[in-house]
Design a protein around this motif. Sequence first.
Motif, PDB file in Angstrom:
ATOM      1  N   LYS A   1       0.828   7.543  -6.471  1.00  0.00           N
ATOM      2  CA  LYS A   1      -0.400   7.936  -6.501  1.00  0.00           C
ATOM      3  C   LYS A   1       0.604   9.647  -6.385  1.00  0.00           C
ATOM      4  O   LYS A   1       0.551  10.673  -6.964  1.00  0.00           O
ATOM      5  CB  LYS A   1      -1.308   7.606  -5.050  1.00  0.00           C
ATOM      6  N   GLU A   2       1.200   9.537  -5.290  1.00  0.00           N
ATOM      7  CA  GLU A   2       2.133  10.713  -4.715  1.00  0.00           C
ATOM      8  C   GLU A   2       3.658  11.040  -6.372  1.00  0.00           C
ATOM      9  O   GLU A   2       2.866  12.214  -7.053  1.00  0.00           O
ATOM     10  CB  GLU A   2       3.061  10.611  -4.232  1.00  0.00           C
TER      11      GLU A   2
ATOM     12  N   ILE B   1       6.523  -7.400  -5.909  1.00  0.00           N
ATOM     13  CA  ILE B   1       5.683  -5.999  -5.538  1.00  0.00           C
ATOM     14  C   ILE B   1       6.234  -5.265  -5.712  1.00  0.00           C
ATOM     15  O   ILE B   1       5.869  -3.994  -6.586  1.00  0.00           O
ATOM     16  CB  ILE B   1       5.655  -5.990  -4.072  1.00  0.00           C
ATOM     17  N   ASP B   2       8.026  -4.544  -5.780  1.00  0.00           N
ATOM     18  CA  ASP B   2       9.044  -3.680  -6.492  1.00  0.00           C
ATOM     19  C   ASP B   2       8.472  -3.838  -8.099  1.00  0.00           C
ATOM     20  O   ASP B   2       8.774  -3.071  -8.196  1.00  0.00           O
ATOM     21  CB  ASP B   2      10.000  -3.611  -5.710  1.00  0.00           C
ATOM     22  N   LEU B   3       8.796  -5.298  -8.944  1.00  0.00           N
ATOM     23  CA  LEU B   3       8.712  -5.349 -10.085  1.00  0.00           C
ATOM     24  C   LEU B   3       7.602  -4.616 -10.405  1.00  0.00           C
ATOM     25  O   LEU B   3       7.461  -4.300 -11.735  1.00  0.00           O
ATOM     26  CB  LEU B   3       8.914  -6.629 -10.417  1.00  0.00           C
ATOM     27  N   LEU B   4       6.997  -4.889  -9.834  1.00  0.00           N
ATOM     28  CA  LEU B   4       5.171  -4.846 -10.474  1.00  0.00           C
ATOM     29  C   LEU B   4       5.283  -3.094 -10.523  1.00  0.00           C
ATOM     30  O   LEU B   4       4.341  -2.342 -11.463  1.00  0.00           O
ATOM     31  CB  LEU B   4       3.757  -4.963  -9.473  1.00  0.00           C
ATOM     32  N   ILE B   5       5.162  -2.230  -8.903  1.00  0.00           N
ATOM     33  CA  ILE B   5       5.481  -0.911  -9.148  1.00  0.00           C
ATOM     34  C   ILE B   5       6.511   0.012  -9.961  1.00  0.00           C
ATOM     35  O   ILE B   5       6.372   0.683 -10.456  1.00  0.00           O
ATOM     36  CB  ILE B   5       5.911  -0.800  -7.552  1.00  0.00           C
ATOM     37  N   GLY B   6       7.163  -1.058 -10.240  1.00  0.00           N
ATOM     38  CA  GLY B   6       8.271  -0.772 -11.582  1.00  0.00           C
ATOM     39  C   GLY B   6       7.780  -0.811 -12.754  1.00  0.00           C
ATOM     40  O   GLY B   6       7.954   0.151 -13.963  1.00  0.00           O
TER      41      GLY B   6
ATOM     42  N   LYS C   1       0.809  -0.888  -0.312  1.00  0.00           N
ATOM     43  CA  LYS C   1       0.150  -0.251  -0.335  1.00  0.00           C
ATOM     44  C   LYS C   1       0.764   1.058  -0.682  1.00  0.00           C
ATOM     45  O   LYS C   1       0.688   1.812  -0.593  1.00  0.00           O
ATOM     46  CB  LYS C   1      -0.575   0.169   1.221  1.00  0.00           C
ATOM     47  N   GLU C   2       2.310   1.276   1.231  1.00  0.00           N
ATOM     48  CA  GLU C   2       2.923   2.297   1.107  1.00  0.00           C
ATOM     49  C   GLU C   2       3.423   2.759  -0.947  1.00  0.00           C
ATOM     50  O   GLU C   2       3.796   3.632  -0.775  1.00  0.00           O
ATOM     51  CB  GLU C   2       4.114   2.106   2.131  1.00  0.00           C
TER      52      GLU C   2
END
Length: 397
Positions: free
Chosen positions: A323-324, A385-390, A316-317
């Motif tokens: 989003k930021e 999760i980091d890979l998805l965010i990337g 979530k963070e």
Amino acid sequence: MTYEELKQIDEQYYMKTFGARLPVVFTGGKGAVLMDSDHKEYIDFLAGIAVNCLGYADVGFASALKGQIDSGVIHICNYFYNEPQTRLAQLLCERTGFERVFFANSGAEANECALKLAKKYAADKGNSSDRFVALKKSFHGRTLLTLSATGQEKFHEPFRPGAYRFTYIDANDIEAAKAAVTADKCGVILEVIQGESGVLPLQKEFVSLLRTLCTQQDIPLIIDEVQTGMGHTGKLLAQEHYGVHADITTLAKALGNGMPIGACLSSSPFADAFGPGDHGSTFGGNPLACAAGLYVTERVDADMLSRIESTGGYFKEQLLALKERFPKIVTDVRGMGLLLGAELSEKKDAHAVQHALIAKGFVIGTAGSNTLRFAPPYCISRGQIDLLIGALSELFS
Ligand SMILES: *Cc1c(COP(=O)(O)O)cnc(C)c1O
């Protein structure tokens, strides 16, 4: 069979309920990773819509199922006692604080059971009403009765008149709740986080008020935890976050880690409303499905729940940071534990993002009008999760 062959035969023979499906055929998986027919890998953030909570090729799960299959008894009807069913009934009641359970085969069927139980309780009291209170934007299933409980016009239109009658109120509307929850109703049904309409958590004050009103009017509060239950939010039941305990609660999706099973849990006096002959199911509670449910329930222990909470908190963070970085694209981040949603602005189409991510090797869901939905297996790692965010950052840049 190649993907093209499959697609063509599916288009010819399957009813058109699912339209054009996502362009991939999964043939294997391990942990949170799926493999397609060309051996390409995908990190799975959908888990078969919040179902495959232990991920793929879980050794303990497979051996629990194999043990039951090797006994020779996959099904034995409810004329007879069966140990996996009895043990799962006891364990679920002990873990959730409910007193009795009925096993069904799906979420809709579990809700069907919940609504019939509430109707029977009302009838026993001499209340002949067939009216319930439900929320707008809810989703409770695809049977006639659960479609009627679903507070979204688009699902009702061609199938009217549906079954029983429902008064739909807006989520979090205190005055509407006070007006609607009266003693002539058979019950109130809600999801504390509305999953299908966009991962929308209800406000605490609203849920507590409904709890109080139901108690005052002696009608059951039915909490549909088909999507939120079995640990997704970091607690076994999402209602624990709200400090409320329903009179009737339903489970399905993650309960069987892919084996079809649903459960309707209840406490007295409501739990005792069904007598012999009032409800039943041929397959519901069968030994193989219950062996799956038993294994999953044992695995989703305190350690697993705290892992879900911390990994979900990290996820979530990262979504909030996204989003930021992209405030014009990501307009809201919602949810708890490993059941999260990221709402997109009109400019980005959630389905287009889903397709673009498939091409990059990620499976995600969508919900509501324009929300990305994430409900990964509980073994998902921070690295994944980091890979998805990337990948999302690349798409949004
Ligand atoms: C998925 C879902 C259902 C329906 O479950 P099925 O197994 O598809 O019948 C009901 N309620 C909620 C909250 C759900 O997310």
